[in-house]
Design a protein around this motif. Sequence first.
Motif, PDB file in Angstrom:
ATOM      1  N   ASP A 615       0.839  -1.218   0.000  1.00  0.00           N
ATOM      2  CA  ASP A 615       0.000   0.000   0.000  1.00  0.00           C
ATOM      3  C   ASP A 615       0.862   1.252   0.000  1.00  0.00           C
ATOM      4  O   ASP A 615       1.936   1.268   0.612  1.00  0.00           O
ATOM      5  CB  ASP A 615      -0.871   0.036   1.266  1.00  0.00           C
ATOM      6  CG  ASP A 615      -2.038  -0.920   1.128  1.00  0.00           C
ATOM      7  OD1 ASP A 615      -2.255  -1.430   0.012  1.00  0.00           O
ATOM      8  OD2 ASP A 615      -2.701  -1.164   2.149  1.00  0.00           O
ATOM      9  N   ASN A 616       0.352   2.279  -0.642  1.00  0.00           N
ATOM     10  CA  ASN A 616       1.028   3.580  -0.654  1.00  0.00           C
ATOM     11  C   ASN A 616       2.384   3.568  -1.340  1.00  0.00           C
ATOM     12  O   ASN A 616       3.243   4.394  -1.054  1.00  0.00           O
ATOM     13  CB  ASN A 616       1.240   4.101   0.773  1.00  0.00           C
ATOM     14  CG  ASN A 616       0.117   4.999   1.166  1.00  0.00           C
ATOM     15  OD1 ASN A 616      -0.407   5.736   0.323  1.00  0.00           O
ATOM     16  ND2 ASN A 616      -0.264   4.935   2.418  1.00  0.00           N
ATOM     17  N   VAL A 617       2.582   2.586  -2.182  1.00  0.00           N
ATOM     18  CA  VAL A 617       3.803   2.550  -2.984  1.00  0.00           C
ATOM     19  C   VAL A 617       3.359   2.690  -4.429  1.00  0.00           C
ATOM     20  O   VAL A 617       2.456   1.992  -4.886  1.00  0.00           O
ATOM     21  CB  VAL A 617       4.594   1.243  -2.765  1.00  0.00           C
ATOM     22  CG1 VAL A 617       5.795   1.174  -3.706  1.00  0.00           C
ATOM     23  CG2 VAL A 617       5.051   1.159  -1.321  1.00  0.00           C
ATOM     24  N   LEU A 633       8.095   4.370  -5.771  1.00  0.00           N
ATOM     25  CA  LEU A 633       8.062   5.478  -4.810  1.00  0.00           C
ATOM     26  C   LEU A 633       7.337   5.026  -3.562  1.00  0.00           C
ATOM     27  O   LEU A 633       6.162   4.634  -3.622  1.00  0.00           O
ATOM     28  CB  LEU A 633       7.313   6.665  -5.430  1.00  0.00           C
ATOM     29  CG  LEU A 633       7.788   7.083  -6.821  1.00  0.00           C
ATOM     30  CD1 LEU A 633       6.755   7.962  -7.496  1.00  0.00           C
ATOM     31  CD2 LEU A 633       9.110   7.824  -6.722  1.00  0.00           C
ATOM     32  N   ASN A 634       8.048   5.078  -2.443  1.00  0.00           N
ATOM     33  CA  ASN A 634       7.429   4.665  -1.186  1.00  0.00           C
ATOM     34  C   ASN A 634       6.884   5.893  -0.457  1.00  0.00           C
ATOM     35  O   ASN A 634       7.633   6.669   0.123  1.00  0.00           O
ATOM     36  CB  ASN A 634       8.473   3.946  -0.319  1.00  0.00           C
ATOM     37  CG  ASN A 634       7.889   3.536   1.025  1.00  0.00           C
ATOM     38  OD1 ASN A 634       6.664   3.513   1.191  1.00  0.00           O
ATOM     39  ND2 ASN A 634       8.751   3.221   1.981  1.00  0.00           N
ATOM     40  N   HIS A 635       5.584   6.057  -0.489  1.00  0.00           N
ATOM     41  CA  HIS A 635       4.982   7.224   0.168  1.00  0.00           C
ATOM     42  C   HIS A 635       4.731   6.983   1.657  1.00  0.00           C
ATOM     43  O   HIS A 635       4.128   7.814   2.321  1.00  0.00           O
ATOM     44  CB  HIS A 635       3.670   7.604  -0.519  1.00  0.00           C
ATOM     45  CG  HIS A 635       3.862   8.150  -1.907  1.00  0.00           C
ATOM     46  ND1 HIS A 635       4.072   9.476  -2.161  1.00  0.00           N
ATOM     47  CD2 HIS A 635       3.908   7.537  -3.118  1.00  0.00           C
ATOM     48  CE1 HIS A 635       4.220   9.674  -3.466  1.00  0.00           C
ATOM     49  NE2 HIS A 635       4.118   8.505  -4.073  1.00  0.00           N
ATOM     50  N   ASN A 636       5.153   5.854   2.172  1.00  0.00           N
ATOM     51  CA  ASN A 636       4.977   5.564   3.592  1.00  0.00           C
ATOM     52  C   ASN A 636       6.114   6.179   4.402  1.00  0.00           C
ATOM     53  O   ASN A 636       7.232   6.314   3.913  1.00  0.00           O
ATOM     54  CB  ASN A 636       4.987   4.042   3.823  1.00  0.00           C
ATOM     55  CG  ASN A 636       3.800   3.377   3.147  1.00  0.00           C
ATOM     56  OD1 ASN A 636       2.652   3.619   3.507  1.00  0.00           O
ATOM     57  ND2 ASN A 636       4.067   2.542   2.140  1.00  0.00           N
ATOM     58  N   GLU A 637       5.787   6.486   5.669  1.00  0.00           N
ATOM     59  CA  GLU A 637       6.840   7.016   6.545  1.00  0.00           C
ATOM     60  C   GLU A 637       7.611   5.867   7.195  1.00  0.00           C
ATOM     61  O   GLU A 637       8.182   6.023   8.265  1.00  0.00           O
ATOM     62  CB  GLU A 637       6.236   7.941   7.613  1.00  0.00           C
ATOM     63  CG  GLU A 637       5.687   9.219   7.010  1.00  0.00           C
ATOM     64  CD  GLU A 637       5.376  10.312   8.037  1.00  0.00           C
ATOM     65  OE1 GLU A 637       6.223  10.593   8.897  1.00  0.00           O
ATOM     66  OE2 GLU A 637       4.266  10.865   7.958  1.00  0.00           O
ATOM     67  N   PHE A 638       7.569   4.687   6.584  1.00  0.00           N
ATOM     68  CA  PHE A 638       8.337   3.539   7.071  1.00  0.00           C
ATOM     69  C   PHE A 638       8.841   2.755   5.856  1.00  0.00           C
ATOM     70  O   PHE A 638       8.364   2.953   4.737  1.00  0.00           O
ATOM     71  CB  PHE A 638       7.472   2.641   7.976  1.00  0.00           C
ATOM     72  CG  PHE A 638       6.132   2.307   7.376  1.00  0.00           C
ATOM     73  CD1 PHE A 638       5.992   1.252   6.469  1.00  0.00           C
ATOM     74  CD2 PHE A 638       5.003   3.057   7.689  1.00  0.00           C
ATOM     75  CE1 PHE A 638       4.753   0.962   5.897  1.00  0.00           C
ATOM     76  CE2 PHE A 638       3.769   2.768   7.123  1.00  0.00           C
ATOM     77  CZ  PHE A 638       3.648   1.720   6.227  1.00  0.00           C
ATOM     78  N   ALA A 639       9.816   1.880   6.107  1.00  0.00           N
ATOM     79  CA  ALA A 639      10.410   1.121   4.999  1.00  0.00           C
ATOM     80  C   ALA A 639       9.455   0.026   4.527  1.00  0.00           C
ATOM     81  O   ALA A 639       8.630  -0.466   5.304  1.00  0.00           O
ATOM     82  CB  ALA A 639      11.727   0.509   5.460  1.00  0.00           C
ATOM     83  N   VAL A 640       9.563  -0.347   3.261  1.00  0.00           N
ATOM     84  CA  VAL A 640       8.749  -1.450   2.730  1.00  0.00           C
ATOM     85  C   VAL A 640       9.630  -2.358   1.865  1.00  0.00           C
ATOM     86  O   VAL A 640      10.679  -1.938   1.382  1.00  0.00           O
ATOM     87  CB  VAL A 640       7.581  -0.945   1.835  1.00  0.00           C
ATOM     88  CG1 VAL A 640       6.551  -0.195   2.638  1.00  0.00           C
ATOM     89  CG2 VAL A 640       8.091  -0.106   0.677  1.00  0.00           C
ATOM     90  N   ASN A 641       9.153  -3.573   1.675  1.00  0.00           N
ATOM     91  CA  ASN A 641       9.825  -4.494   0.766  1.00  0.00           C
ATOM     92  C   ASN A 641       9.031  -4.625  -0.516  1.00  0.00           C
ATOM     93  O   ASN A 641       7.822  -4.806  -0.481  1.00  0.00           O
ATOM     94  CB  ASN A 641       9.903  -5.888   1.393  1.00  0.00           C
ATOM     95  CG  ASN A 641      11.230  -6.075   2.060  1.00  0.00           C
ATOM     96  OD1 ASN A 641      12.212  -5.403   1.702  1.00  0.00           O
ATOM     97  ND2 ASN A 641      11.278  -6.965   3.026  1.00  0.00           N
ATOM     98  N   LEU A 664      12.890  -0.530   0.375  1.00  0.00           N
ATOM     99  CA  LEU A 664      12.868   0.923   0.147  1.00  0.00           C
ATOM    100  C   LEU A 664      12.597   1.602   1.469  1.00  0.00           C
ATOM    101  O   LEU A 664      11.610   1.278   2.137  1.00  0.00           O
ATOM    102  CB  LEU A 664      11.711   1.277  -0.787  1.00  0.00           C
ATOM    103  CG  LEU A 664      11.947   1.391  -2.279  1.00  0.00           C
ATOM    104  CD1 LEU A 664      10.670   1.859  -2.943  1.00  0.00           C
ATOM    105  CD2 LEU A 664      13.069   2.367  -2.573  1.00  0.00           C
ATOM    106  N   GLY A 665      13.450   2.544   1.847  1.00  0.00           N
ATOM    107  CA  GLY A 665      13.285   3.239   3.122  1.00  0.00           C
ATOM    108  C   GLY A 665      12.054   4.139   3.129  1.00  0.00           C
ATOM    109  O   GLY A 665      11.376   4.313   2.114  1.00  0.00           O
ATOM    110  N   ALA A 666      11.781   4.736   4.303  1.00  0.00           N
ATOM    111  CA  ALA A 666      10.678   5.693   4.424  1.00  0.00           C
ATOM    112  C   ALA A 666      10.854   6.771   3.363  1.00  0.00           C
ATOM    113  O   ALA A 666      11.970   7.287   3.181  1.00  0.00           O
ATOM    114  CB  ALA A 666      10.709   6.321   5.814  1.00  0.00           C
TER     115      ALA A 666
END
Length: 678
Positions: A615-617, A633-641, A664-666
């Motif tokens: 979500d939010n990527v 693009l990771n629009h989250n304020e936390f890292a995602v895989n 991908l970092g925050a």
Amino acid sequence: MINPKFPIIFYGGDYSPDQWPEEEWMKDIELFKQADINIVTLPVFSWAKLQPAEDRYDFEWLDKVMDLMAENSISVCLATPTAAQPIWMSLKYPEILPVDIEGRKRTPGKRVNFCPNSKKYREFASNIATKMAERYKGHPALAMWHVANEYGTYCYCENCAKAFREWLKQRYGTLEELNRRWNTAFWGHTIYDWQEVIPPSKLNDDDTCYPAIALDYTRFMTDSNIACYMEEYNAIKKITPDKTITTNISGYIKKLDQFKWAKYVDIVAWDNYPTPYDDISTVALKHDIMRGLKDGQSFMVMEQSPNQQNWQPYNVLKRPGEVRLLSYQALAHGADTVMFFQLKASKGGVEKLHGALIPHAGHEYAQKTRVFQECAQLGEELNKLNGAFLDARFHSKAAIIFDWDNWWAVELSSGPSKDLHYFEQVNKYYKALHRLNIPLDIIKPTSDFSQYDLIIAPVLYMTKPNVADNLKAFVSGGGTFVSTFFSGIADENDNIILGGYPGELRDLFGIWVEEFDALIPGKTNELSIYRPFGNLAGKYECGLICDVIHLEGAQAIAGYEKGFYAGKPCVTVNSYGKGKAYYVGTDPEDSFLIGLFQTLCKQKNIFAPLADIPDNVEVTQRFKDEKAFTFILNHNEFAVNVNLGQDNYFDLLSECQVTGDYSLGAFGAAILERREAI
Ligand code: GLA
Ligand code: ZN
């Protein structure tokens, strides 16, 4: 028109050296260089300084600035200063000042505060543009032209009224035709003499009580502003034919028909100022609209803030990493530049609290600031990208129709609901596809549809000539079309298309909409899926408008749960030739639209560039010379895989080969390059 191809990603923005003593300029430039700034836009608001009196000019300071930029290898996006005319000019030639819709003659003191039909204004504007073009035509710093700033004045003065009457004569020819097209028999507004055409006015409380006139006046104001801009464009083009010329579109894009406008700029440029309330899809949608204006051609982000603004009700700081992410989001959607308003904060004036690269703390502290450091990192990265994907294109199989005439007409209409907003509805449909990361184009109702398999036209209230035929040809050839309530209602003059809604689209949808209900705030209905349809099953909330529909060949997918129309269909599908036309007769919750588009995209073999995205990527792709550039693009304020699968990519930002699971970092971004299988 030329189709400009920039040599590098232009990185920089608005700079106002004339607000500062000359001794400061070189210190500013040193900082620009440290942030890898390669372009400055100036002198946007310096007309009063460049022309202190009708017969006096002062270009010497600008000569110095231009030379300094050239010596330091910084390009100039040279702006004509015509968005803010000098006070002496407005006082000497009062016709230049506009009259607003309340009949008030404006006073000097603002900007974008001129009548677009004022001959005097146009004369002065093209004169200073000519002088600048002659003076700087061979200057090594001159990269391109920026005409005025954010056009958009609606003027209601006597000159405009006269010009409006001429515009109407051109459009309608005779008074009989005008009366017919405007349906002036209503409330006895028959016009017997062209002089009786009066522009809309709020002096009568409501400027929209004659929507046909209000609508034409809006069109006329687009044409007036274009004509005003074109005087400068032509003056400059004559002298520097090879230089790119544009003007920047305000992020509030409603006032002027940008599809029309885009024909007159060499490259589309816009100012991106998201509000804290905007969904990420809203920014993405506006970028995609900009890319759509010239049929997929790259565009410029001419302005965005490196940090907060001053003019929003709450001027939220950009979070660490956010300006970088927004910049890559722009590139991901087809921008070829990253430019700011502004490079240096003003010390006074209404924008004194607006974010900038160089803060009020001054030169010695600038580099210690978070904003400068983030911008410098971004500058370094953009520099390294070396223009890899400049002018790269999109390959979308799905498109959303967007239309300014329709926008104005929907919102000028008295009824059915004051809460019906066209942009919001388009954004809602866009958001569902954006969540699924489906590549999307924004197109006109009269565009060539041949490259698309899925076309969506939310609230296509107005069917202009040829639009219904264009849509029918698309569907009968095998396309899938989705539209909604309040579509096919009116013609281009806002007259109802008689014979049953949705007018010319009735046979395409195989339905007759007998009436539509507007729900008051807080009231909702439910739509219930008759039998599971792809990813859709069960019940979904809906509201705002509920169409009461009769089937005329279409099949019902869902019906209402409540009210006197309970059990009647509200979502339908009709087979038409080789294709299908879907009608969503109400405003459903987001999860319904996500389910609908998951199903339709699968049916039409339309896929996201990568599967199973968190979500939010956001994921988009640009293509150039057999290479595909995948932006994540990771629009989250936390890292995602993100799972990249088996393919090998090169990440242009981290400069590493990557495959499989990628973290991908925050607020992180990646630009993955891959050669297309040939
Ligand atoms: C607009 C203008 C700029 C500046 C910024 C501030 O977009 O074009 O001159 O006023 O807003 O955010
Ligand atoms: Zn005017």
